[in-house]
Design a protein around this motif. Sequence first.
Motif, mmCIF file in Angstrom:
data_model
loop_
_atom_site.group_PDB
_atom_site.id
_atom_site.type_symbol
_atom_site.label_atom_id
_atom_site.label_comp_id
_atom_site.label_asym_id
_atom_site.label_seq_id
_atom_site.Cartn_x
_atom_site.Cartn_y
_atom_site.Cartn_z
ATOM 1 N N PHE A 72 14.917 -2.320 8.617
ATOM 2 C CA PHE A 72 14.965 -0.981 8.048
ATOM 3 C C PHE A 72 13.589 -0.613 7.516
ATOM 4 O O PHE A 72 12.739 -1.470 7.283
ATOM 5 N N ASN A 73 13.410 0.664 7.334
ATOM 6 C CA ASN A 73 12.206 1.182 6.702
ATOM 7 C C ASN A 73 12.438 1.154 5.196
ATOM 8 O O ASN A 73 13.477 1.635 4.718
ATOM 9 N N ILE A 74 11.497 0.582 4.452
ATOM 10 C CA ILE A 74 11.653 0.451 2.997
ATOM 11 C C ILE A 74 11.815 1.827 2.351
ATOM 12 O O ILE A 74 12.677 2.019 1.488
ATOM 13 N N ASN A 75 11.019 2.793 2.764
ATOM 14 C CA ASN A 75 11.116 4.125 2.175
ATOM 15 C C ASN A 75 12.501 4.724 2.401
ATOM 16 O O ASN A 75 13.094 5.304 1.489
ATOM 17 N N SER A 76 13.043 4.553 3.606
ATOM 18 C CA SER A 76 14.395 5.046 3.892
ATOM 19 C C SER A 76 15.433 4.274 3.079
ATOM 20 O O SER A 76 16.383 4.867 2.563
ATOM 21 N N PRO A 122 0.812 -1.219 0.000
ATOM 22 C CA PRO A 122 0.000 0.000 0.000
ATOM 23 C C PRO A 122 0.850 1.275 0.000
ATOM 24 O O PRO A 122 0.387 2.334 -0.409
ATOM 25 N N THR A 123 2.092 1.152 0.465
ATOM 26 C CA THR A 123 3.000 2.291 0.600
ATOM 27 C C THR A 123 4.419 1.756 0.751
ATOM 28 O O THR A 123 4.596 0.591 1.105
ATOM 29 N N THR A 124 5.409 2.583 0.501
ATOM 30 C CA THR A 124 6.787 2.167 0.761
ATOM 31 C C THR A 124 7.205 2.494 2.194
ATOM 32 O O THR A 124 8.309 2.156 2.608
ATOM 33 N N ASP A 125 6.320 3.123 2.950
ATOM 34 C CA ASP A 125 6.600 3.421 4.348
ATOM 35 C C ASP A 125 6.294 2.174 5.181
ATOM 36 O O ASP A 125 5.338 2.134 5.949
ATOM 37 N N ALA A 167 25.052 -15.967 -0.810
ATOM 38 C CA ALA A 167 23.801 -16.230 -0.104
ATOM 39 C C ALA A 167 23.167 -14.883 0.217
ATOM 40 O O ALA A 167 23.866 -13.964 0.641
ATOM 41 N N ALA A 168 21.863 -14.770 0.011
ATOM 42 C CA ALA A 168 21.237 -13.459 0.212
ATOM 43 C C ALA A 168 19.759 -13.548 0.573
ATOM 44 O O ALA A 168 19.070 -14.493 0.202
ATOM 45 N N ILE A 169 19.336 -12.533 1.278
ATOM 46 C CA ILE A 169 17.918 -12.201 1.395
ATOM 47 C C ILE A 169 17.761 -11.027 0.447
ATOM 48 O O ILE A 169 18.468 -10.018 0.587
ATOM 49 N N THR A 170 16.910 -11.143 -0.543
ATOM 50 C CA THR A 170 16.720 -10.038 -1.478
ATOM 51 C C THR A 170 15.342 -9.421 -1.274
ATOM 52 O O THR A 170 14.365 -10.124 -1.056
ATOM 53 N N ILE A 171 15.304 -8.121 -1.332
ATOM 54 C CA ILE A 171 14.059 -7.367 -1.345
ATOM 55 C C ILE A 171 14.061 -6.638 -2.674
ATOM 56 O O ILE A 171 14.846 -5.712 -2.885
ATOM 57 N N SER A 172 13.244 -7.118 -3.589
ATOM 58 C CA SER A 172 13.181 -6.528 -4.931
ATOM 59 C C SER A 172 12.008 -5.577 -4.996
ATOM 60 O O SER A 172 10.910 -5.887 -4.520
ATOM 61 N N TYR A 173 12.233 -4.430 -5.588
ATOM 62 C CA TYR A 173 11.226 -3.389 -5.733
ATOM 63 C C TYR A 173 10.686 -3.453 -7.150
ATOM 64 O O TYR A 173 11.446 -3.344 -8.113
ATOM 65 N N LEU A 174 9.372 -3.651 -7.273
ATOM 66 C CA LEU A 174 8.742 -3.887 -8.564
ATOM 67 C C LEU A 174 7.696 -2.831 -8.871
ATOM 68 O O LEU A 174 7.069 -2.279 -7.964
ATOM 69 N N ASP A 175 7.489 -2.584 -10.169
ATOM 70 C CA ASP A 175 6.406 -1.681 -10.558
ATOM 71 C C ASP A 175 5.089 -2.458 -10.570
ATOM 72 O O ASP A 175 5.052 -3.646 -10.229
ATOM 73 N N THR A 208 7.921 6.313 -5.906
ATOM 74 C CA THR A 208 6.506 6.361 -6.285
ATOM 75 C C THR A 208 6.149 5.311 -7.338
ATOM 76 O O THR A 208 4.972 5.028 -7.542
ATOM 77 N N ASP A 209 7.145 4.726 -7.991
ATOM 78 C CA ASP A 209 6.903 3.666 -8.976
ATOM 79 C C ASP A 209 6.802 2.278 -8.341
ATOM 80 O O ASP A 209 6.370 1.324 -8.990
ATOM 81 N N VAL A 210 7.205 2.148 -7.077
ATOM 82 C CA VAL A 210 7.217 0.846 -6.414
ATOM 83 C C VAL A 210 5.811 0.504 -5.933
ATOM 84 O O VAL A 210 5.252 1.199 -5.093
ATOM 85 N N GLU A 211 5.256 -0.571 -6.487
ATOM 86 C CA GLU A 211 3.913 -1.018 -6.108
ATOM 87 C C GLU A 211 3.896 -2.429 -5.533
ATOM 88 O O GLU A 211 2.900 -2.865 -4.965
ATOM 89 N N LYS A 212 4.990 -3.146 -5.722
ATOM 90 C CA LYS A 212 5.105 -4.515 -5.225
ATOM 91 C C LYS A 212 6.510 -4.719 -4.668
ATOM 92 O O LYS A 212 7.446 -4.043 -5.073
#
Length: 185
Positions: free
Chosen positions: A153-157, A77-80, A104-112, A168-172
Motif C-alpha cells: 500500500f501507499n503510506i499516504n493512502s 522524506p515524504t509519506t508518499d 502476530a503482526a507486521i507493524t508500521i508505526s507513524y512517528l513525529d 504532515t506530522d509524520v516524519e519517521k
Amino acid sequence: MHKYVILFVVVSLSSASVLLINGDFELPLTNGWQQIEGGSYSTVDRATTYDPDPDYEACAKDQYGSYAKLWQTVDIPTTDLEFSVNAKLYAYDNNQDTLCWAGAAITISYLDGSGSPLGQTMICRFTTPCPWANSSTCHLIVASNTNWNSYSFNINSELGNLPGVNPTDVEKIEVALYAKTDHTC
C-alpha cells in the motif's frame, strides 16, 4: 494437558528495503535492526528455511506469555511511499481459558520528529480475546490465512484509514515484526 500459546511472524520485506538498512535480511540482524526477546520462550532470528526460496527471511516468535520484536526506525522524506511485505503470520492458543490470546503482526508505526508515536498500521493475525482493534490511530489489516501473503500500500493512502493521525506530522516510520502472547490466565 500442557497449556501453551504459540505464534510466529516470518517476513521478507521488498520495497521497504529501499529505506531500511538490511531490509532484505541478507546480513545479520545486528546490521540495521534492533530486537528484544521479552522472555525465555521468545526468539528473533533469520534463516533461509522459512520460505522455499534461497534468500533470508526474519522471524519473531513467542511461545508463552511474553513478546518478541524486531524493528527499525527510519526518517522519511515524504509519506508518499510504497510499502510492501511478504509475510506469514501465525497465532495459536490451545488454552481453554478465555483470557489467553496470541497475536502476530507486521507493524508500521507513524512517528513525529522526536520519535513519539502518532498511530500505526498492523498487518496481523490473532486469537480472541486479543485487545488489538481498529481506532482513529490504529488500522488492522487482518491476514486471511497462515500462508505467505503479499501486502502493499501507499503510506499516504493508508494514513486515510487513521483520521487521528495528521500526515504532515509524520516524519519517521518504524517497521517491526511483533509476536505477543498473553498467558497470564
